[in-house]
Write an enzyme that holds these catalytic residues in place. Structure first.
Site, PDB file in Angstrom:
ATOM      1  N   THR A 121       8.405 -10.753  -4.426  1.00  0.00           N
ATOM      2  CA  THR A 121       7.759 -10.623  -3.104  1.00  0.00           C
ATOM      3  C   THR A 121       7.149 -11.969  -2.727  1.00  0.00           C
ATOM      4  O   THR A 121       6.276 -12.484  -3.434  1.00  0.00           O
ATOM      5  CB  THR A 121       6.668  -9.538  -3.163  1.00  0.00           C
ATOM      6  OG1 THR A 121       7.302  -8.320  -3.549  1.00  0.00           O
ATOM      7  CG2 THR A 121       5.978  -9.359  -1.826  1.00  0.00           C
ATOM      8  N   GLU A 151      12.707  -5.949  -3.204  1.00  0.00           N
ATOM      9  CA  GLU A 151      12.821  -4.661  -3.906  1.00  0.00           C
ATOM     10  C   GLU A 151      11.809  -3.679  -3.349  1.00  0.00           C
ATOM     11  O   GLU A 151      10.754  -4.075  -2.866  1.00  0.00           O
ATOM     12  CB  GLU A 151      12.628  -4.866  -5.420  1.00  0.00           C
ATOM     13  CG  GLU A 151      11.334  -5.560  -5.836  1.00  0.00           C
ATOM     14  CD  GLU A 151      10.141  -4.646  -5.986  1.00  0.00           C
ATOM     15  OE1 GLU A 151      10.350  -3.432  -6.083  1.00  0.00           O
ATOM     16  OE2 GLU A 151       9.003  -5.152  -5.984  1.00  0.00           O
ATOM     17  N   PHE A 152      12.176  -2.398  -3.392  1.00  0.00           N
ATOM     18  CA  PHE A 152      11.275  -1.342  -2.923  1.00  0.00           C
ATOM     19  C   PHE A 152      11.103  -0.300  -4.027  1.00  0.00           C
ATOM     20  O   PHE A 152      11.203   0.901  -3.799  1.00  0.00           O
ATOM     21  CB  PHE A 152      11.826  -0.696  -1.643  1.00  0.00           C
ATOM     22  CG  PHE A 152      12.058  -1.686  -0.532  1.00  0.00           C
ATOM     23  CD1 PHE A 152      10.991  -2.237   0.167  1.00  0.00           C
ATOM     24  CD2 PHE A 152      13.336  -2.096  -0.197  1.00  0.00           C
ATOM     25  CE1 PHE A 152      11.196  -3.162   1.190  1.00  0.00           C
ATOM     26  CE2 PHE A 152      13.563  -3.021   0.823  1.00  0.00           C
ATOM     27  CZ  PHE A 152      12.480  -3.555   1.514  1.00  0.00           C
ATOM     28  N   ASN A 211       5.011  -2.601   2.499  1.00  0.00           N
ATOM     29  CA  ASN A 211       3.918  -2.254   1.581  1.00  0.00           C
ATOM     30  C   ASN A 211       2.594  -2.126   2.327  1.00  0.00           C
ATOM     31  O   ASN A 211       1.798  -1.229   2.049  1.00  0.00           O
ATOM     32  CB  ASN A 211       3.789  -3.316   0.473  1.00  0.00           C
ATOM     33  CG  ASN A 211       4.669  -2.978  -0.722  1.00  0.00           C
ATOM     34  OD1 ASN A 211       5.435  -2.017  -0.683  1.00  0.00           O
ATOM     35  ND2 ASN A 211       4.556  -3.756  -1.783  1.00  0.00           N
ATOM     36  N   PHE A 252       2.954   9.820   1.299  1.00  0.00           N
ATOM     37  CA  PHE A 252       1.862   8.832   1.320  1.00  0.00           C
ATOM     38  C   PHE A 252       0.705   9.254   2.213  1.00  0.00           C
ATOM     39  O   PHE A 252       0.056   8.435   2.849  1.00  0.00           O
ATOM     40  CB  PHE A 252       2.389   7.431   1.665  1.00  0.00           C
ATOM     41  CG  PHE A 252       2.943   6.764   0.442  1.00  0.00           C
ATOM     42  CD1 PHE A 252       4.062   7.269  -0.176  1.00  0.00           C
ATOM     43  CD2 PHE A 252       2.313   5.661  -0.122  1.00  0.00           C
ATOM     44  CE1 PHE A 252       4.559   6.698  -1.338  1.00  0.00           C
ATOM     45  CE2 PHE A 252       2.800   5.082  -1.281  1.00  0.00           C
ATOM     46  CZ  PHE A 252       3.931   5.604  -1.883  1.00  0.00           C
ATOM     47  N   ALA A 255      -4.750  12.085   0.063  1.00  0.00           N
ATOM     48  CA  ALA A 255      -6.091  11.491   0.014  1.00  0.00           C
ATOM     49  C   ALA A 255      -6.564  11.466  -1.436  1.00  0.00           C
ATOM     50  O   ALA A 255      -6.114  12.249  -2.260  1.00  0.00           O
ATOM     51  CB  ALA A 255      -7.038  12.315   0.869  1.00  0.00           C
ATOM     52  N   CYS A 263       0.862  -4.056  -6.637  1.00  0.00           N
ATOM     53  CA  CYS A 263       1.552  -4.396  -5.383  1.00  0.00           C
ATOM     54  C   CYS A 263       0.672  -4.262  -4.149  1.00  0.00           C
ATOM     55  O   CYS A 263       0.433  -5.252  -3.458  1.00  0.00           O
ATOM     56  CB  CYS A 263       2.797  -3.536  -5.237  1.00  0.00           C
ATOM     57  SG  CYS A 263       3.899  -3.702  -6.637  1.00  0.00           S
ATOM     58  N   LYS A 266      -2.503  -6.608  -3.766  1.00  0.00           N
ATOM     59  CA  LYS A 266      -2.080  -8.014  -3.676  1.00  0.00           C
ATOM     60  C   LYS A 266      -1.308  -8.282  -2.382  1.00  0.00           C
ATOM     61  O   LYS A 266      -1.549  -9.281  -1.692  1.00  0.00           O
ATOM     62  CB  LYS A 266      -1.199  -8.320  -4.908  1.00  0.00           C
ATOM     63  CG  LYS A 266      -0.385  -9.580  -4.848  1.00  0.00           C
ATOM     64  CD  LYS A 266       0.368  -9.793  -6.139  1.00  0.00           C
ATOM     65  CE  LYS A 266       1.725  -9.172  -6.134  1.00  0.00           C
ATOM     66  NZ  LYS A 266       2.878  -9.968  -5.884  1.00  0.00           N
ATOM     67  N   LYS A 323      -1.557   5.034 -11.443  1.00  0.00           N
ATOM     68  CA  LYS A 323      -0.863   6.223 -10.915  1.00  0.00           C
ATOM     69  C   LYS A 323      -0.081   6.839 -12.073  1.00  0.00           C
ATOM     70  O   LYS A 323       0.032   6.216 -13.128  1.00  0.00           O
ATOM     71  CB  LYS A 323       0.040   5.835  -9.750  1.00  0.00           C
ATOM     72  CG  LYS A 323       1.197   4.954 -10.138  1.00  0.00           C
ATOM     73  CD  LYS A 323       2.163   4.836  -8.998  1.00  0.00           C
ATOM     74  CE  LYS A 323       3.517   4.413  -9.516  1.00  0.00           C
ATOM     75  NZ  LYS A 323       4.528   4.402  -8.494  1.00  0.00           N
TER      76      LYS A 323
HETATM   77  C1  UGA Z   1       4.729   0.189  -4.252  1.00  0.00           C
HETATM   78  C2  UGA Z   1       5.725   0.659  -3.177  1.00  0.00           C
HETATM   79  O1  UGA Z   1       5.661   2.079  -3.035  1.00  0.00           O
HETATM   80  C3  UGA Z   1       7.143   0.243  -3.543  1.00  0.00           C
HETATM   81  O2  UGA Z   1       8.043   0.598  -2.493  1.00  0.00           O
HETATM   82  C4  UGA Z   1       7.176  -1.279  -3.750  1.00  0.00           C
HETATM   83  O3  UGA Z   1       8.447  -1.737  -4.125  1.00  0.00           O
HETATM   84  C5  UGA Z   1       6.182  -1.642  -4.835  1.00  0.00           C
HETATM   85  O4  UGA Z   1       4.864  -1.219  -4.429  1.00  0.00           O
HETATM   86  C6  UGA Z   1       6.232  -3.139  -5.029  1.00  0.00           C
HETATM   87  O5  UGA Z   1       5.895  -3.873  -4.099  1.00  0.00           O
HETATM   88  O6  UGA Z   1       6.726  -3.604  -6.066  1.00  0.00           O
HETATM   89  P1  UGA Z   1       3.896   1.122  -6.613  1.00  0.00           P
HETATM   90  O7  UGA Z   1       2.795   0.127  -6.505  1.00  0.00           O
HETATM   91  O8  UGA Z   1       4.668   1.189  -7.875  1.00  0.00           O
HETATM   92  O9  UGA Z   1       5.001   0.890  -5.445  1.00  0.00           O
HETATM   93  O10 UGA Z   1       3.270   2.548  -6.418  1.00  0.00           O
HETATM   94  P2  UGA Z   1       3.137   3.644  -5.264  1.00  0.00           P
HETATM   95  O11 UGA Z   1       3.790   4.878  -5.723  1.00  0.00           O
HETATM   96  O12 UGA Z   1       3.543   3.111  -3.973  1.00  0.00           O
HETATM   97  O13 UGA Z   1       1.548   3.865  -5.282  1.00  0.00           O
HETATM   98  C7  UGA Z   1       0.646   2.826  -4.998  1.00  0.00           C
HETATM   99  C8  UGA Z   1      -0.773   3.325  -5.038  1.00  0.00           C
HETATM  100  O14 UGA Z   1      -1.038   4.176  -3.922  1.00  0.00           O
HETATM  101  C9  UGA Z   1      -1.142   4.141  -6.266  1.00  0.00           C
HETATM  102  O15 UGA Z   1      -2.419   3.765  -6.712  1.00  0.00           O
HETATM  103  C10 UGA Z   1      -1.152   5.575  -5.760  1.00  0.00           C
HETATM  104  O16 UGA Z   1      -2.030   6.396  -6.499  1.00  0.00           O
HETATM  105  C11 UGA Z   1      -1.661   5.376  -4.341  1.00  0.00           C
HETATM  106  N1  UGA Z   1      -1.262   6.459  -3.421  1.00  0.00           N
HETATM  107  C12 UGA Z   1       0.036   6.659  -3.113  1.00  0.00           C
HETATM  108  C13 UGA Z   1      -2.241   7.240  -2.831  1.00  0.00           C
HETATM  109  O17 UGA Z   1      -3.446   7.072  -3.087  1.00  0.00           O
HETATM  110  N2  UGA Z   1      -1.861   8.224  -1.946  1.00  0.00           N
HETATM  111  C14 UGA Z   1      -0.565   8.441  -1.629  1.00  0.00           C
HETATM  112  O18 UGA Z   1      -0.300   9.332  -0.809  1.00  0.00           O
HETATM  113  C15 UGA Z   1       0.402   7.638  -2.229  1.00  0.00           C
END
Ligand code: UGA
Length: 433
Positions: A121, A151-152, A211, A252, A255, A263, A266, A323
């Site tokens: 990124t 990447e996603f 993101n 997403f 709450a 990710c 940052k 998570k």
């Molecule tokens: C995130 C993005 O979802 C990916 O698409 C992206 O590729 C990645 O960052 C990256 O840039 O490499 P990630 O950080 O692995 O992925 O995790 P997520 O599942 O997106 O969760 C991120 C945070 O949000 C976690 O702390 C999770 O608990 C929180 N979250 C997520 C919530 O508090 N509520 C939600 O509804 C969803």
């Protein structure tokens, strides 16, 4: 196809193993020798569901190799993915020194046409610097393209995400690069996964914008959850009501204690800085960060409101990873919670199925901090149980047993994993309900 991947960190390792699994021949170069030795034996230094199995399968079938030799790696193939770290610097910007270093090394070993792909990124227009750097340091005139292919992948389900992408985004500047990507991603486009082809700057921007948008969505529902608490409405109902609108979507909108990980925090920071560098104030994202910090504070305030004095209270904590399905604790809310409760003089019993080893590096076992191999053991004589990560095993916990083990049946749930109506036996508190 032959593919080189530079960096066997999180993104590099998933990219390398998945491309190998699709039938490509992959060479992955990594500077940390001990990790290369492990990977050569099929042992991964990161935890990710399914990774070990696919790594071992592709090692056995000879489609993936690991090396520390950059020259060999650059000369190995026409397609080179840059998957090195772009950590946050002190001023919030992305530190691009590893990208620069790798670009110079690629330049040194060019041997014919190369398609150099940024997967890390990076801020918009980084490809210009990569291009300039390679051109400056190349010892012989070789044709090359620089492209962006962000990447996603979500940690924990990264292999699934790689193999089942909502979309693949590539930013290219030449027909040749476009054709290579079309061939590389044919197994996906054949299955109907969209391939969006654009220019490198747009592809770079899409990553930060995606993101940041998701982080904003989480902060939005968290702000609604704070309002729900004030007016006595269940935030989950509101999230459902909003999310059923296709234009918003249900995902997403959970709450809770807020987002963490390597990710979102940052990337939101970096995106604010990118806007600032172009004379724009991204107030929307500053507010996103503010709400996220407020949410952690609100959880700690809730504990104090419920427990009155934390000193000498036995507090069990379920969930340390940022998570579920990962051992990653970077920017994990549990760090702030444990730090403050320890400072308050609470006795903490911690449990997480994957993240305890990493957590011990920050909070070693002590008089006040104990780790348990079993979630129920951590509950013995607890005055309260905090839930900070929504692991499935917590959702499936035997609540009768939980109650029997605890001194007081108080649960403070930062992730809303239980239905308040099912928790009659407990003093149950959650977020925004
Ligand atoms: C995130 C993005 O979802 C990916 O698409 C992206 O590729 C990645 O960052 C990256 O840039 O490499 P990630 O950080 O692995 O992925 O995790 P997520 O599942 O997106 O969760 C991120 C945070 O949000 C976690 O702390 C999770 O608990 C929180 N979250 C997520 C919530 O508090 N509520 C939600 O509804 C969803």
């Amino acid at each position: 196809m032959k593919i080189t991947v530079i960096g066997a960190g999180y993104v590099g390792l998933i990219t390398a193993t998945c491309f190998a699994d699709l039938g490509n021949e992959v060479l992955c170069v990594e500077k940390i020798e001990s990790n290369v030795h492990k990977l050569q034996k099929g042992i991964s230094h990161i935890y990710e569901q399914g990774l070990t199995e696919i790594l071992q399968k592709n090692l056995e079938e000879g489609r993936i190799r690991f090396t520390t030799d950059m020259e060999e790696a650059v000369k190995f193939s026409e397609i080179i993915f840059i998957c090195v770290g772009t950590p946050q610097s002190d001023d919030g910007k992305a530190d691009l020194s590893q990208v620069e270093d790798v670009s110079r090394q690629i330049a040194q070993y060019l041997n014919g046409y190369k398609l150099i792909v940024e997967k890390s990124t990076v801020p918009v227009n980084t490809h210009q610097w990569v291009k300039k750097t390679i051109a400056r340091y190349a010892h012989e005139k070789s044709e090359f393209d620089v492209a962006s292919n962000p990447e996603f992948l979500r940690e924990g389900v990264a292999i699934h995400d790689f193999m089942n992408p909502d979309r693949i985004v590539v930013g290219v500047e030449s027909e040749k690069a476009r054709t290579i990507f079309e061939k590389l991603y044919l197994p996906f486009t054949n299955e109907g996964h969209p391939l969006l082809i654009t220019n490198p700057a747009a592809a770079e921007l899409i990553k930060h914008a995606s993101n940041s948008f998701l982080a904003m969505k989480i902060s939005y529902i968290n702000m609604i959850s704070a309002l729900c608490e004030k007016v006595g409405v269940d935030v989950n109902m509101v999230a459902q009501g909003i999310g059923l609108d296709n234009r918003v979507g249900e995902k997403f909108l959970n709450a809770g204690i807020g987002y963490g990980g390597s990710c979102f925090p940052k990337d939101v920071q970096a995106f604010i800085k990118i806007a600032e560098d172009h004379g724009l104030e991204f107030g929307l994202l500053k507010e996103t960060e503010k709400i996220n910090a407020f949410q952690r504070r609100a959880f700690l305030d809730k504990i104090e409101d419920i427990m009155w004095i934390n000193k000498d209270k036995n507090i069990a904590v379920w969930g340390l990873a940022f998570k579920p399905d990962t051992d990653d604790i970077r920017e994990a809310p549990a760090i702030d919670v444990v730090r403050e409760l320890e400072a308050n003089g609470a006795n903490l019993s911690l449990y997480d199925q994957e993240a305890m080893t990493n957590f011990k590096n920050i909070f070693p076992e002590s008089k006040r901090i104990k780790y348990f191999e079993d979630k129920y053991q951590a509950l013995k004589d607890a005055d309260a149980l905090l839930i900070i990560t929504e692991w499935d095993e917590f959702k499936q916990a035997d609540l009768k047993k939980v109650k029997e083990l605890m001194r007081l049946p108080i649960i403070i749930d930062g992730r809303n994993i239980f239905e308040p109506s099912d928790m009659g036996e407990f003093e149950y508190y959650s977020m925004g309900r």
